[in-house]
Write a protein that holds these residues in place. Sequence first.
Motif, PDB file in Angstrom:
ATOM      1  N   GLN A 251       4.016  12.673   5.748  1.00 38.89           N
ATOM      2  CA  GLN A 251       4.812  13.677   5.341  1.00 38.89           C
ATOM      3  C   GLN A 251       5.749  13.195   4.194  1.00 38.89           C
ATOM      4  O   GLN A 251       6.154  14.218   3.505  1.00 38.89           O
ATOM      5  CB  GLN A 251       6.140  13.904   6.533  1.00 38.89           C
ATOM      6  N   SER A 252       6.152  12.033   3.896  1.00 39.96           N
ATOM      7  CA  SER A 252       6.901  11.777   2.729  1.00 39.96           C
ATOM      8  C   SER A 252       5.886  11.795   1.659  1.00 39.96           C
ATOM      9  O   SER A 252       6.550  12.066   0.528  1.00 39.96           O
ATOM     10  CB  SER A 252       7.456  10.006   2.863  1.00 39.96           C
ATOM     11  N   LEU A 253       4.772  11.386   1.691  1.00 41.00           N
ATOM     12  CA  LEU A 253       3.843  11.645   0.571  1.00 41.00           C
ATOM     13  C   LEU A 253       3.978  13.058   0.222  1.00 41.00           C
ATOM     14  O   LEU A 253       3.665  13.594  -0.875  1.00 41.00           O
ATOM     15  CB  LEU A 253       2.525  10.839   0.822  1.00 41.00           C
TER      16      LEU A 253
ATOM     17  N   THR B 158      -5.904   3.426   7.238  1.00 36.63           N
ATOM     18  CA  THR B 158      -4.951   3.005   8.380  1.00 36.63           C
ATOM     19  C   THR B 158      -3.605   2.827   7.981  1.00 36.63           C
ATOM     20  O   THR B 158      -2.803   3.378   9.014  1.00 36.63           O
ATOM     21  CB  THR B 158      -5.538   1.406   8.904  1.00 36.63           C
ATOM     22  N   VAL B 159      -3.255   2.269   6.941  1.00 39.79           N
ATOM     23  CA  VAL B 159      -1.814   2.236   6.595  1.00 39.79           C
ATOM     24  C   VAL B 159      -0.867   3.528   6.395  1.00 39.79           C
ATOM     25  O   VAL B 159       0.024   3.573   6.781  1.00 39.79           O
ATOM     26  CB  VAL B 159      -1.513   1.404   5.234  1.00 39.79           C
ATOM     27  N   LEU B 160      -1.736   4.576   5.822  1.00 43.09           N
ATOM     28  CA  LEU B 160      -1.261   5.890   5.759  1.00 43.09           C
ATOM     29  C   LEU B 160      -1.434   6.766   6.916  1.00 43.09           C
ATOM     30  O   LEU B 160      -1.036   8.130   6.794  1.00 43.09           O
ATOM     31  CB  LEU B 160      -1.759   6.563   4.428  1.00 43.09           C
ATOM     32  N   GLN B 161      -1.771   6.416   8.155  1.00 47.59           N
ATOM     33  CA  GLN B 161      -1.824   6.971   9.276  1.00 47.59           C
ATOM     34  C   GLN B 161      -0.492   7.644   9.936  1.00 47.59           C
ATOM     35  O   GLN B 161      -0.677   8.558  10.163  1.00 47.59           O
ATOM     36  CB  GLN B 161      -2.482   6.305  10.237  1.00 47.59           C
ATOM     37  N   GLY B 162       0.443   7.071   9.855  1.00 46.79           N
ATOM     38  CA  GLY B 162       1.637   7.554  10.370  1.00 46.79           C
ATOM     39  C   GLY B 162       2.210   8.912   9.899  1.00 46.79           C
ATOM     40  O   GLY B 162       2.271   8.985   8.839  1.00 46.79           O
ATOM     41  N   ASN B 163       2.671   9.424  10.637  1.00 46.52           N
ATOM     42  CA  ASN B 163       3.323  10.790  10.348  1.00 46.52           C
ATOM     43  C   ASN B 163       4.624  10.927   9.315  1.00 46.52           C
ATOM     44  O   ASN B 163       4.566  11.645   8.389  1.00 46.52           O
ATOM     45  CB  ASN B 163       3.759  11.759  11.698  1.00 46.52           C
TER      46      ASN B 163
ATOM     47  N   VAL C  77       0.857  -1.300   0.220  1.00 42.60           N
ATOM     48  CA  VAL C  77      -0.117  -0.104   0.138  1.00 42.60           C
ATOM     49  C   VAL C  77       0.836   1.179   0.076  1.00 42.60           C
ATOM     50  O   VAL C  77       0.701   2.091  -0.769  1.00 42.60           O
ATOM     51  CB  VAL C  77      -1.127  -0.031   1.168  1.00 42.60           C
ATOM     52  N   ARG C  78       1.852   1.168   0.896  1.00 44.69           N
ATOM     53  CA  ARG C  78       2.676   2.311   0.915  1.00 44.69           C
ATOM     54  C   ARG C  78       3.580   2.633  -0.261  1.00 44.69           C
ATOM     55  O   ARG C  78       3.626   3.732  -1.118  1.00 44.69           O
ATOM     56  CB  ARG C  78       3.588   2.367   2.112  1.00 44.69           C
ATOM     57  N   SER C  79       3.984   1.595  -0.868  1.00 37.40           N
ATOM     58  CA  SER C  79       4.671   1.623  -2.256  1.00 37.40           C
ATOM     59  C   SER C  79       3.703   2.116  -3.217  1.00 37.40           C
ATOM     60  O   SER C  79       3.959   2.923  -3.956  1.00 37.40           O
ATOM     61  CB  SER C  79       5.129   0.284  -2.696  1.00 37.40           C
TER      62      SER C  79
END
Length: 64
Positions: free
Chosen positions: A53-55, A44-49, A11-13
Motif C-alpha cells: 500500500q505504501s508503495l 517475499t519482502v514486499l508481500q505485506g499489505n 530491500v524496502r528502502s
Amino acid sequence: MFTENRRDHAVRSRAYALAETGRFHAVKEIEQALVGEGWPDAGTVLQGNYVRQSLAEKLAAHSH
C-alpha cells in the motif's frame, strides 16, 4: 535474524526509492526491478499489505 531484518529493510528502502523516481507504474514492476538489481527475495519482502500500500501511494504521487 538481525541480518535478515537489515536486508529486508534495505530491500524496502530501495523499493521506496524506486517508487519515487516516477519510472514505475505498478508494485510488480518495482519488484522485477529489484530482482534485476540482485535482490532475489524482493517478492517475499514486499508481500505485506502495508508495504504494498505504501508503495502504491508513492507510485500514485509520483506518476505525472
